[in-house]
Design an enzyme around this catalytic site. Structure first.
Site, PDB file in Angstrom:
ATOM      1  N   TYR A  61       0.866  -1.181   0.000  1.00  0.00           N
ATOM      2  CA  TYR A  61       0.000   0.000   0.000  1.00  0.00           C
ATOM      3  C   TYR A  61       0.904   1.232   0.000  1.00  0.00           C
ATOM      4  O   TYR A  61       2.010   1.203   0.556  1.00  0.00           O
ATOM      5  CB  TYR A  61      -0.918   0.006   1.232  1.00  0.00           C
ATOM      6  CG  TYR A  61      -2.025  -1.028   1.176  1.00  0.00           C
ATOM      7  CD1 TYR A  61      -1.732  -2.378   1.342  1.00  0.00           C
ATOM      8  CD2 TYR A  61      -3.335  -0.651   0.950  1.00  0.00           C
ATOM      9  CE1 TYR A  61      -2.743  -3.333   1.289  1.00  0.00           C
ATOM     10  CE2 TYR A  61      -4.356  -1.598   0.900  1.00  0.00           C
ATOM     11  CZ  TYR A  61      -4.053  -2.935   1.063  1.00  0.00           C
ATOM     12  OH  TYR A  61      -5.065  -3.878   1.008  1.00  0.00           O
ATOM     13  N   GLU A  62       0.413   2.317  -0.597  1.00  0.00           N
ATOM     14  CA  GLU A  62       1.285   3.475  -0.817  1.00  0.00           C
ATOM     15  C   GLU A  62       1.716   4.168   0.474  1.00  0.00           C
ATOM     16  O   GLU A  62       2.602   5.005   0.471  1.00  0.00           O
ATOM     17  CB  GLU A  62       0.616   4.470  -1.764  1.00  0.00           C
ATOM     18  CG  GLU A  62      -0.663   5.066  -1.209  1.00  0.00           C
ATOM     19  CD  GLU A  62      -1.477   5.776  -2.288  1.00  0.00           C
ATOM     20  OE1 GLU A  62      -1.174   5.599  -3.474  1.00  0.00           O
ATOM     21  OE2 GLU A  62      -2.399   6.503  -1.917  1.00  0.00           O
ATOM     22  N   SER A  63       1.105   3.792   1.603  1.00  0.00           N
ATOM     23  CA  SER A  63       1.530   4.335   2.890  1.00  0.00           C
ATOM     24  C   SER A  63       2.900   3.806   3.297  1.00  0.00           C
ATOM     25  O   SER A  63       3.425   4.210   4.333  1.00  0.00           O
ATOM     26  CB  SER A  63       0.494   3.983   3.958  1.00  0.00           C
ATOM     27  OG  SER A  63       0.231   2.588   3.945  1.00  0.00           O
TER      28      SER A  63
END
Lengths: 256, 282
Positions: free
Chosen positions: A50-52
């Protein structure tokens, strides 16, 4: 077993497109559901990113946002957001990007920015987030969107992220070396790009869906592959896993 | 050198009208209490910068504190749109809002360039993306070695970076962990830095030598605000209040309801109200 819904066929079919060996950059919403279902069924070794900054995450419930705590707690490692976009995405480590869209066209170009004019929008949407570079840096792109004329348009109001641009050769002209959109799963059918024209065409119809229904839900002159099959039916194990995942998720998000 | 002070003093000493302010946090550790203090102090004409402006930026925009927003994703993730932001863009309510819109990759690179003291960030991006046509701060540059055409955006150097961290030690060093976003880059690239923390400890025990620690000489003010990230979360302290993020969709849908909520929960409230969500509330 209760009746299978079209949404369930969509999610299971989207999940089946992923392999154990994939490193997948996951968009929130429908893609997140499909990617985690793949992990909970046939692809337990898949790496979900996930881009986090969470790499190799294994959440027990679907995250509401791309940065819920469980993504970090269950990840192999969590890196900073600049590192995520520079080393892992731009560095070419991701095999599949899984995206959704507010609008898309027949070449798999996506709009999640505005409906109407950019400077005087009718509806201001959230914007691209990671999508512009996910669309060009991942090995290939899978898209999952619910079918409707509002979403499947002849011309996008805004090109947030490129699919096959205006057709064959466009990505190459821009210096993009990755495949772009290779698979589109909706609640009515599966589409893949025609190798000659790069235009998405229907390759399988979900059980009980007619060609006419798909044509009516599509805003462009829809084409069908020379052979159109019926989308394989979800197995009981897949449906159980999906329903349990959604149940756990609903319970988890209902309370603080 | 970092000074410990109450949140109202910390904001009063560092955030001025017209400032370029980056309240960062990528879903995690969002400085809600600090943002509320900025609203209470009536700051105006701010340029707000953040990759993922969510509820706090919706609140700052809806209260008329912002002149401009620099961002890459303005939504309530998993819930929907940011309705006060939408109202500002679509109807200029309560005032017009100028926007500068980027992709995540661009902003992450721009924060890093800001921390690195470079004038711009160079990356492989925006290919075929229409944002490059509507944002004049997106340009291209040719690699002098390979001839490859790359995207360039200006570095982000805020007047003030505002973040929330898990804990400070008595010397005023601050540690953050979990999803760390771009907070380190935002602080190191900014002229001033304000950090709210869950607690102060004597010293950081049992942390990795590679933990993200901002030394006290990179920080101006530290305020202890337990629960100060709520309804966002603090890894190791409390979880994300997803039910509240969903409820924000209802509260922010109507201008009058929004104003009434802000009046009760922000204007007439204080940092102590966050305590119930933090370590002290357990």
């Amino acid at each position: 077993m209760t009746t299978v819904t079209l949404n369930e066929i969509m999610t299971v079919t989207a999940a089946r497109a992923l392999k154990n060996s994939d490193v997948c950059f996951v968009g929130i919403g429908l893609p997140s559901e499909a990617c985690n279902l793949a992990r909970l069924t046939h692809a337990p070794e898949i790496t979900l990113i996930y881009e986090s900054g969470t790499i190799g995450t294994k959440p027990n419930v679907l995250p509401l946002s791309i940065g819920d705590g469980e993504l970090c707690e269950t990840a192999v490692t969590t890196v900073s957001v600049p590192e995520m976009f520079r080393y892992w995405l731009q560095g070419g480590r991701v095999t599949v990007g899984f995206l959704s869209a507010a609008q898309l066209d027949k070449f798999g170009n996506i709009n999640t920015t505005v409906i109407g004019d950019y400077h005087r929008p009718k509806t201001r949407l959230p914007g691209g987030g990671g999508a512009p570079e996910i669309a060009t840096s991942c090995g290939e792109i899978f898209i999952t969107v619910k079918h409707s004329r509002r979403a499947f348009v002849e011309k996008l109001d805004f090109v947030t992220s490129i699919g096959h641009g205006d057709g064959p050769g466009h990505r190459q002209r821009l210096g993009i070396t990755t495949k772009g959109p290779t698979r589109l799963v909706t609640d009515l059918c599966v589409m893949q790009p025609d190798p000659e024209t790069c235009e998405f065409q229907v390759t399988s119809l979900h059980a009980g869906i007619t060609r006419q229904q798909v044509i009516e839900a599509t805003g462009w002159d829809l084409k069908f592959a020379s052979e159109v099959s019926e989308t394989p039916t979800p197995s009981n194990a897949e449906l159980d896993a999906l329903r349990q995942l959604k149940q756990r998720t609903q319970e988890a998000h209902a309370t603080a | 050198m970092a000074q410990f002070m109450a949140l109202d003093a910390a904001i009063a000493n560092t955030v001025r009208d017209g400032d370029f302010v980056a309240l960062e946090g990528f879903t995690h550790l969002i400085p809600h209490a600090a943002a509320h203090e900025i609203i209470r102090q009536g700051r105006q004409e701010l340029t707000l910068c953040r990759m993922t402006p969510d509820m706090v930026y919706d609140q700052l925009i809806g209260m008329g504190c912002a002149r401009k927003l620099i961002f890459s994703y303005a939504g309530n993730p998993g819930v929907g749109l940011l309705l006060r932001f939408r109202d500002a863009i679509e109807n200029q309510w309560p005032r017009p809002l100028e926007i500068e819109e980027h992709s995540h990759a661009a902003m992450a690179n721009a924060y890093e360039a800001g921390a690195a003291g470079l004038p711009c960030a160079v990356f492989r991006g925006y290919r075929g993306a229409e944002l490059a046509d509507v944002n004049t701060n997106i340009k291209s540059i040719t690699c002098p070695f390979t001839g490859e055409n790359l995207a360039a955006v200006p570095a982000i150097n805020a007047d003030v970076a505002v973040i929330h961290g898990q804990r400070a030690n008595k010397a005023g060093d601050v540690m953050i962990e979990g999803i760390i976003g771009v907070q380190k880059e935002a602080v190191l690239g900014a002229k001033r830095a304000v950090i709210t923390v869950e607690e102060i400890v004597d010293e950081f025990a049992d942390i990795s030598p590679n933990a993200v620690v901002l030394p006290n000489w990179t920080i101006d003010a530290i305020a202890v605000v337990p629960g100060g990230a709520h309804p966002s979360y603090a890894h190791g302290y409390y979880s994300r209040d997803n039910a509240f993020y969903k409820d924000w969709d209802r509260i922010s849908r109507d201008r009058q309801l929004f104003i009434a909520w802000m009046d009760e929960h922000v204007l007439k409230s204080s940092p102590q109200a966050f305590r119930v969500h933090g370590a002290g509330g357990k």
